[in-house]
Design a protein around this motif. Structure first.
Motif, short mmCIF file in Angstrom:
data_model
loop_
_atom_site.label_atom_id
_atom_site.label_comp_id
_atom_site.label_asym_id
_atom_site.label_seq_id
_atom_site.Cartn_x
_atom_site.Cartn_y
_atom_site.Cartn_z
N GLY A 22 4.78 22.18 28.56
CA GLY A 22 6.18 21.72 29.84
C GLY A 22 5.26 20.77 30.32
N ASN A 23 5.62 19.44 31.78
CA ASN A 23 5.05 18.68 32.38
C ASN A 23 6.00 18.55 33.19
N ARG A 24 6.29 19.44 34.98
CA ARG A 24 7.08 18.82 36.26
C ARG A 24 6.35 18.30 36.22
N PRO A 25 6.93 17.17 36.54
CA PRO A 25 6.44 15.76 37.92
C PRO A 25 6.73 16.61 39.12
N THR A 70 4.83 17.61 47.09
CA THR A 70 6.29 18.52 47.42
C THR A 70 6.84 17.41 46.09
N GLY A 71 8.64 17.39 46.32
CA GLY A 71 9.28 17.03 45.00
C GLY A 71 9.63 17.89 43.80
N ALA A 72 9.35 18.29 43.92
CA ALA A 72 9.68 20.01 43.14
C ALA A 72 10.81 19.30 42.51
N THR A 73 11.17 19.62 41.13
CA THR A 73 12.94 19.90 40.73
C THR A 73 13.35 20.94 40.89
N ASP A 74 14.02 21.19 40.07
CA ASP A 74 14.89 22.11 39.97
C ASP A 74 14.71 23.55 39.64
N THR A 75 13.68 22.73 38.90
CA THR A 75 12.70 23.82 37.68
C THR A 75 11.69 24.78 38.47
N SER A 76 11.67 26.17 38.93
CA SER A 76 10.50 26.57 39.39
C SER A 76 9.39 26.32 38.71
N LEU A 77 8.88 27.05 39.06
CA LEU A 77 6.89 27.19 38.82
C LEU A 77 6.69 28.68 37.34
N ALA A 78 7.54 28.81 38.30
CA ALA A 78 7.81 30.16 36.97
C ALA A 78 8.29 29.64 36.01
#
Length: 173
Positions: free
Chosen positions: A31-34, A162-170
């Motif tokens: 995973g790699n979440r921008p 900030t700027g989290a997407t719809d995907t939670s860290l979990a």
């Protein structure tokens, strides 16, 4: 003690899994979440065997020319958060202080919440995201949250990432 998962936070134009510093762990990076401004969060599975987390943070900061964070989540409901920036050095904190006994695996002494808040604020300054240590201290001294991941998400937001997407860290990794 082993961690059930670790999240790495850094800033680079490339996806974090492509960093040279992460080459020994490529098979464990998922995973790699921008986030805003090229900040990213990637997950390292529990089998990554990071060894010296401080050296890894120093390597990542050197490669990206920016501060880096590592959060290590235990089954005991807490997270050990470590940060490094070139001008200010290393700091660490524990999220989920009601579960501090579950975070005894930290290799060096845990900073007090106040010291950790100052270290985190300096880290944010080095990351061009100035913040008051008082805002960080609120998170570090917060009562029980739904999860250590939720507390870490709040810490990232307070650090200006900030700027989290719809995907939670979990859900990363």
């Amino acid at each position: 003690m082993s961690y059930r998962r670790q999240l790495l936070v850094a800033r680079d134009d490339r996806p974090l899994p492509e960093l040279y510093a992460l080459r020994p762990y490529r098979g464990s990076v998922a995973g790699n979440r921008p986030r805003d401004d090229n900040w990213q969060v990637c997950s390292l599975d529990s089998g990554a065997g990071l060894g010296d987390s401080v050296s890894l943070l120093v390597e990542i900061a050197a490669e990206t020319h920016m501060a880096a964070l590592l959060a290590s989540f235990t089954d005991g409901g807490c997270a050990a958060v470590e940060g490094f920036s070139r001008p200010y050095g290393y700091w660490q904190a524990v999220l989920g202080t009601q579960h501090v006994a579950g975070c005894r695996a930290l290799e060096s002494p845990v900073f007090s919440a106040e010291e950790a808040a100052v270290g985190a604020a300096r880290w944010a300054e080095a990351a061009a995201r100035p913040v008051s240590p008082d805002l960080i201290l609120e998170v570090l001294q917060a009562p029980v949250a739904p999860s250590a991941e939720a507390m870490f998400e709040e810490l990232l937001n307070r650090l200006g990432l900030t700027g989290a997407t719809d995907t939670s860290l979990a859900e990363i990794g």
